[in-house]
Enzyme design. Structure first.
Site, PDB file in Angstrom:
ATOM      1  N   GLY A  34      23.655   6.263 -10.488  1.00  0.00           N
ATOM      2  CA  GLY A  34      24.022   7.145 -10.335  1.00  0.00           C
ATOM      3  C   GLY A  34      23.672   8.639 -10.260  1.00  0.00           C
ATOM      4  O   GLY A  34      23.680   9.860 -10.349  1.00  0.00           O
ATOM      5  N   THR A  64      25.091  10.323  -7.128  1.00  0.00           N
ATOM      6  CA  THR A  64      26.259  11.307  -5.645  1.00  0.00           C
ATOM      7  C   THR A  64      27.394  11.632  -7.506  1.00  0.00           C
ATOM      8  O   THR A  64      27.358  11.211  -7.852  1.00  0.00           O
ATOM      9  CB  THR A  64      27.049  10.288  -5.017  1.00  0.00           C
ATOM     10  OG1 THR A  64      26.029  10.308  -4.260  1.00  0.00           O
ATOM     11  CG2 THR A  64      27.557  11.201  -3.914  1.00  0.00           C
ATOM     12  N   GLU A  65      27.547  13.014  -7.129  1.00  0.00           N
ATOM     13  CA  GLU A  65      28.958  13.959  -7.954  1.00  0.00           C
ATOM     14  C   GLU A  65      29.869  13.647  -6.504  1.00  0.00           C
ATOM     15  O   GLU A  65      29.520  14.296  -5.364  1.00  0.00           O
ATOM     16  CB  GLU A  65      28.236  14.910  -8.565  1.00  0.00           C
ATOM     17  CG  GLU A  65      27.204  13.971  -9.276  1.00  0.00           C
ATOM     18  CD  GLU A  65      26.678  15.406  -9.747  1.00  0.00           C
ATOM     19  OE1 GLU A  65      27.270  16.539 -10.213  1.00  0.00           O
ATOM     20  OE2 GLU A  65      25.938  14.902 -10.675  1.00  0.00           O
ATOM     21  N   ALA A  80      28.753  17.131  -4.883  1.00  0.00           N
ATOM     22  CA  ALA A  80      27.053  17.316  -4.409  1.00  0.00           C
ATOM     23  C   ALA A  80      26.439  15.018  -4.323  1.00  0.00           C
ATOM     24  O   ALA A  80      26.407  14.385  -4.878  1.00  0.00           O
ATOM     25  CB  ALA A  80      25.946  17.097  -6.087  1.00  0.00           C
ATOM     26  N   GLY A  81      26.320  15.482  -2.863  1.00  0.00           N
ATOM     27  CA  GLY A  81      26.261  14.418  -2.636  1.00  0.00           C
ATOM     28  C   GLY A  81      24.490  14.879  -2.190  1.00  0.00           C
ATOM     29  O   GLY A  81      23.420  14.317  -2.344  1.00  0.00           O
ATOM     30  N   GLY A 114      39.911  -8.123  22.499  1.00  0.00           N
ATOM     31  CA  GLY A 114      41.521  -7.950  22.739  1.00  0.00           C
ATOM     32  C   GLY A 114      42.003  -8.143  21.377  1.00  0.00           C
ATOM     33  O   GLY A 114      41.472  -6.966  20.819  1.00  0.00           O
ATOM     34  N   GLY A 115      43.768  -7.677  21.622  1.00  0.00           N
ATOM     35  CA  GLY A 115      44.646  -7.534  21.260  1.00  0.00           C
ATOM     36  C   GLY A 115      43.873  -8.468  20.000  1.00  0.00           C
ATOM     37  O   GLY A 115      44.212  -8.106  18.767  1.00  0.00           O
ATOM     38  N   GLU A 172      23.567   6.521   1.503  1.00  0.00           N
ATOM     39  CA  GLU A 172      22.677   6.832   1.400  1.00  0.00           C
ATOM     40  C   GLU A 172      21.832   7.544   1.995  1.00  0.00           C
ATOM     41  O   GLU A 172      21.217   7.085   3.312  1.00  0.00           O
ATOM     42  CB  GLU A 172      21.729   4.906   1.747  1.00  0.00           C
ATOM     43  CG  GLU A 172      21.598   3.948   0.564  1.00  0.00           C
ATOM     44  CD  GLU A 172      20.507   3.874   0.194  1.00  0.00           C
ATOM     45  OE1 GLU A 172      19.395   4.635   0.257  1.00  0.00           O
ATOM     46  OE2 GLU A 172      21.154   2.872  -0.471  1.00  0.00           O
ATOM     47  N   GLU A 204      23.968  13.047   9.964  1.00  0.00           N
ATOM     48  CA  GLU A 204      23.424  13.817  10.094  1.00  0.00           C
ATOM     49  C   GLU A 204      22.636  14.803   9.891  1.00  0.00           C
ATOM     50  O   GLU A 204      21.640  15.081   9.105  1.00  0.00           O
ATOM     51  CB  GLU A 204      24.485  15.566  10.069  1.00  0.00           C
ATOM     52  CG  GLU A 204      25.422  14.602  10.853  1.00  0.00           C
ATOM     53  CD  GLU A 204      26.477  13.364  11.087  1.00  0.00           C
ATOM     54  OE1 GLU A 204      26.346  13.067  10.088  1.00  0.00           O
ATOM     55  OE2 GLU A 204      27.034  13.200  11.849  1.00  0.00           O
TER      56      GLU A 204
END
Lengths: 382, 262
Positions: free
Chosen positions: A124, A126-127, A130-131, A342-343, A366, A370
């Site tokens: 735990g 990441t929040e 807050a990443g 294709g399709g 993770e 960027e």
């Protein structure tokens, strides 16, 4: 210079390939559709030793190296990204913190059942707010009457709410440092801690068979001894864990690209248009050649990072480069694989459709592409 | 109880195969060597028996292979086999079913056994002749095509597959059986097995250790390969076009009936 894998690494890769192709691949479409967590596949991975692959035998692991681990994640991702992230998050994020920073008692209590695959564990960091700026952690823990009282929320936590999950290790602000910045520590929060609860599974674009939840702590009570590592070392410890985690996420991106390439290649050899298979058209040939070229490039980078880690060298930059590159090539490869179909590639019965959705998180989880560039630029001394 | 499983190493069945038209042999370069898939069932049967019997039961893998490919046997060791022995020498090259069975039988006598388990046939040559010939040379009961094995009161009981069902047969030990794919899917080697396999031994024996009194290899072969050809390409399929499903199904049904396939 020698590019040969050892016999042992080859055997691990071959076992992972057989397991993934025979047991995981036939299930991937249904698991994605039903968003069902594959308890039986996790049990088989535990039995075979994958859940504790890189940990010492003394702690219930298989004593394998990082190269073998990367190859295993790659082969499983080639069949299904959800199963691969369940394994990769378990090993790199769930169990590794105990292996690196746990006391002997904590290793016996947590690492052993985790390495045996009898228990899963969340990581735990990441929040909701807050990443990548993890230092901005808002979750707080106060020591009161011999207990940590935790308040806050964690977001996007893998393996945090399965029937096998034993708890989650979190970052929390435990005070103020002498320089006025927040002191961040790691706390081991068992699933049954009073005041700790999990949301329902998120509805996701990809990785739909993996277990991802939001965690909430409302005056959650955790015993004082549940500190992992030294007080105040929490952020540094978690960033060290992420360095290793990048190798497995890179391997996962690579495996996904290989799976998409496999599908595109076999489809191109079967599908006929204008009197011949489409593999005979140069437009398709060039796509397949470019895909293979990018895969080979990413494979070299991933295995180099794993090799550096095994050799005890500083691997942080190579791992970041591998993670960034493998994530980006997986987008291009998966995109072309759908294009070649294709399709049909737009239809959910075809694996490339799922792979296209599963791919996007490779460029986000993770550390986004960027942020990965920011990390690398920093390591380059810029 | 000592169980020995005979294992052949064959070119990867999933690889595309080419035949060298001059030497009339499979082109092996670039094709990975693997355990004969049918022998993996024999290994599975042996490991199941060891689990049921417990005690001091051991399983040995025995293979007649060039020294250079013996590492492929690590997979058998990783699956749980206790040790491996190879019979290896340039003079063995070109052995046909007869010469192979003769040489291997002498090797098996030297290793010693209570039970020999063989796969039904090899994926490459597909003669299926070695198990029967081995039993003959060894002078032990040969129970072929077994789908299930049991050792009761020191006797081997086997269910022998036939076209219409299975026969229940038994024989005194020592004995030899060959097994079908019905004995159970071969287990995956575990990672612990893989890590432990490197510590297990692969012993080498040569024809000189066995005191052979007949020629082996191509000199000892009783058969001669005259020609070899790839299977003919499959003819083009017939496509049934119909206005709707039931009409199409009727056309296919009539076709199959006419061919006496249903």
């Amino acid at each position: 210079m020698n590019f040969d894998l050892t016999d042992e690494q080859k055997a691990v890769a071959s076992l992972a390939r057989d397991f993934a192709q025979e047991r995981v691949r036939p299930r991937a479409e249904e698991m994605d559709r039903e968003q069902s967590f594959p308890y039986d596949l996790v049990a088989t991975m535990a039995e075979l030793g994958f859940m504790g692959l890189p940990f010492p035998e003394a702690y219930g692991g298989a004593g394998g190296d990082t190269v073998s681990y990367a190859l295993a994640v790659m082969e499983i991702a080639r069949a299904d990204a959800s199963t691969a992230i369940t394994l990769a998050a378990h090993v790199s994020l769930g169990a590794t913190p105990f292996s690196l920073f746990g006391t002997e008692e904590q290793k016996q209590r947590y690492l052993v059942p985790l390495a045996q695959g009898k228990m899963l564990w969340g990581f735990g960091l990441t929040e909701p707010g807050a990443g990548s700026d993890a230092a901005n952690t808002q979750t707080k823990a106060e020591l009161r009457d011999g207990r940590w009282i935790v308040n806050g929320t964690k977001a996007f936590i893998t393996n945090s709410g399965t029937d096998l999950t034993g708890g989650t290790t979190i970052t929390a602000v435990t005070g103020k440092r002498s320089d006025g910045k927040p002191e961040i520590s790691n706390l081991i929060v068992p699933q049954d801690a009073p005041g700790f609860s999990r949301s329902k599974k998120y509805r996701k674009m990809g990785w739909r068979a993996s277990d991802t939840r939001e965690l909430s702590f409302v005056d959650a009570e955790v015993p004082a001894e549940n500190l992992l590592g030294e007080r105040g070392n929490g952020l540094r410890q978690f960033l060290t864990i992420l360095d290793g985690g990048r190798i497995s996420v890179a391997a996962l991106s690579l495996g996904l690209a290989m799976g998409a390439y496999d599908e595109a290649l076999s489809y191109a050899k079967e599908r006929r248009a204008f009197g011949r298979t489409i593999s005979k058209f140069q437009a398709i040939q060039f796509k397949l050649v470019d895909m293979l070229c990018e895969i080979e490039h990413a494979k070299l980078m991933v295995l180099k990072a794993a090799w550096e880690k095994d050799a005890g060298r500083d691997y942080a930059q190579t791992a970041s480069l591998a993670k960034l590159h493998a994530a980006e090539i997986s987008r291009r490869v998966v995109n072309e694989a759908v294009q070649i179909h294709g399709g049909y590639g737009f239809m959910d019965e075809y694996p490339v459709s799922r792979m296209y959705r599963d791919q996007k998180i490779n460029e986000i989880g993770e550390g986004t592409n960027e942020v990965q560039r920011v990390v690398i630029a920093r390591l380059m001394g810029l | 109880m000592k169980i020995v499983v005979t294992v052949k190493l064959v070119p990867d069945p999933n690889a595309e195969k080419r035949i060298d038209p001059v030497g009339m042999r499979l082109v092996r370069s670039g094709v990975e060597t693997v355990l004969n898939p049918y022998d993996e069932y024999a290994l599975e049967a042996a490991l199941q028996l060891r689990e049921r019997l417990g005690g001091d039961t051991t399983v040995t893998a025995f293979s007649m292979v060039p020294e250079s490919t013996k590492e492929t046997l690590r997979k058998a060791l990783a699956m749980g086999v206790d040790d491996a022995v190879i019979l290896s020498d340039a003079s063995l090259a070109g052995s046909d079913t007869w010469a192979t069975a003769y040489a291997m039988a002498q090797g098996l006598k030297k290793i010693g056994f209570d039970l020999v388990i063989c796969g039904g046939l090899a994926d490459d040559g597909s003669t299926g002749g070695v198990p029967g010939a081995l039993a003959e040379y060894l002078g032990v009961p040969g129970l072929t095509n077994a789908r299930h094995l049991e050792i009761v009161d020191g006797k081997l009981h086997a269910q022998r597959e036939t076209d219409s069902g299975y026969q229940v047969v038994s024989g005194a030990l020592p004995a030899l059986v060959s097994v079908t794919m019905a004995v159970g899917e071969p287990r995956y080697p575990s990672l612990k097995g893989i890590m432990g396999a490197k510590k297990k031994s692969i012993a080498t024996m040569a024809p000189a250790d066995l005191g052979l009194d007949r020629a082996v290899g191509s000199d000892g072969a009783k058969t001669e390969l005259l020609a070899i050809a790839p299977p003919p390409a499959r003819g083009s399929a017939r496509v049934v076009e119909a206005a709707d499903g039931p009409t199409g199904a009727k056309i296919i049904f009539d076709f199959l009936k006419e061919k006496k396939l249903i």
